[in-house]
Design an enzyme around this catalytic site. Structure first.
Site, PDB file in Angstrom:
ATOM      1  CB  VAL A  65     -28.292 -83.930 -43.214  1.00 26.62           C
ATOM      2  CG1 VAL A  65     -26.947 -83.407 -42.705  1.00 26.62           C
ATOM      3  CG2 VAL A  65     -28.998 -82.843 -44.027  1.00 26.62           C
ATOM      4  CB  VAL A 114     -35.432-103.729 -45.303  1.00 20.80           C
ATOM      5  CG1 VAL A 114     -35.487-105.095 -44.633  1.00 20.80           C
ATOM      6  CG2 VAL A 114     -34.371-103.717 -46.398  1.00 20.80           C
ATOM      7  CB  SER A 126     -30.332 -94.519 -46.452  1.00 20.05           C
ATOM      8  OG  SER A 126     -31.597 -94.284 -47.028  1.00 20.05           O
ATOM      9  CE  LYS A 181     -28.433 -93.985 -42.388  1.00 21.35           C
ATOM     10  NZ  LYS A 181     -27.593 -94.986 -41.681  1.00 21.35           N
ATOM     11  CE1 TYR A 224     -31.897 -92.988 -41.533  1.00 17.22           C
ATOM     12  CE2 TYR A 224     -32.596 -92.548 -43.792  1.00 17.22           C
ATOM     13  CZ  TYR A 224     -32.097 -93.421 -42.835  1.00 17.22           C
ATOM     14  OH  TYR A 224     -31.790 -94.715 -43.177  1.00 17.22           O
ATOM     15  CB  THR A 233     -36.639-103.125 -40.290  1.00 22.38           C
ATOM     16  OG1 THR A 233     -36.629-101.797 -40.851  1.00 22.38           O
ATOM     17  CG2 THR A 233     -35.753-104.032 -41.128  1.00 22.38           C
ATOM     18  CG  ASP A 292     -25.144 -95.117 -26.529  1.00 23.85           C
ATOM     19  OD1 ASP A 292     -25.283 -94.863 -27.742  1.00 23.85           O
ATOM     20  OD2 ASP A 292     -25.579 -94.365 -25.634  1.00 23.85           O
TER      21      ASP A 292
END
Length: 235
Positions: free
Chosen positions: A160, A191, A143, A162, A158, A193, A61
């Site tokens: 911020v 992608v 990203s 990256k 998200y 996923t 983790d």
């Protein structure tokens, strides 16, 4: 152990699993896939072994300091080295349509715990093993949503996280310059996923390719860069 050891986080599915597959197909690399879910992680590692690849799963983790410490101790005792670290594990926890003004601070904390603090903890734990041999490749899966040059609205936590991961990449690359350890970030693109969805235009093989390329760079390869499709992209 004569083989180079490659650690990949978030490796039980998607891009992480494909990175393990592509690295495992390279000569002289033993892959250590990791994931929070031990059952799914072991099952994924079993599929890779069925393909004839040298892999050994270990639960991890990345957001837990104690879990990272346990993993690092196991890696030291079992493999006695770490040559490649691919920080692939990541989460996107922003509610659909989330904007800064209606976002929750907890979303930022939980996102940063995995997307920034996790890579930081692993780098601090495993870089000493790389320094010991004067060789290392650290790849941070980032990203395009973290690019300041093309920043837009939506998924603020998200984005911020990256952007922060990109800053960590640059800082670490400068700190380790001349050590034999190359540090780079990459964007896999959109992608197909669980995170990207079924409408994404890119396959997991395409998404994983640049990470594998950065993980196996020659000694004179780039350091402190941001790449997509093996080409530099703006920060």
């Amino acid at each position: 152990m004569d083989k180079r050891v490659a650690v990949v986080t978030g490796a039980n599915r998607g891009i992480g699993f494909e990175i393990c597959r592509q690295l495992g197909r390279r000569d002289g690399i033993r892959v250590v896939p990791t994931a929070r879910d031990g059952t799914r992680g072991n099952a994924a590692a079993g599929k890779l072994r069925d393909e004839g690849l040298d892999v050994e799963f270990h639960p991890l983790d990345v957001a837990s300091e104690s879990s990272v410490e346990t993993f690092a101790a196991w890696l030291e005792a079992t493999c006695k080295r770490c040559d490649i670290l691919v920080n692939n594990a990541g989460v996107m926890l922003d509610p659909r349509g989330s904007r800064v003004l209606d976002s929750k601070v907890k979303t930022y904390r939980d996102t940063l715990a995995t997307n920034l603090i996790g890579p930081l903890l692993l780098i601090q734990a495993l870089a000493p093993l790389m320094k010991r041999n004067g060789y290392g490749r650290i790849v941070n899966v980032s990203s395009g949503q973290g690019q300041l040059s093309d920043m837009g609205a939506g998924t603020p936590a998200y984005r911020v996280s990256k952007t922060a991961l990109n800053a960590l990449t640059r800082t670490l690359a400068a700190e380790l310059r001349g050590s034999g350890i190359l540090v780079n970030a990459m964007c896999p693109g959109w992608v197909r996923t669980d995170m990207g969805g079924t409408g994404a235009p890119r396959t997991v093989a395409q998404g994983a390719d640049t990470a594998v390329w950065l993980a196996t760079l020659p000694d004179d390869g780039p350091n402190g860069g941001f790449f997509r499709d093996r080409k530099p992209i703006p920060w």
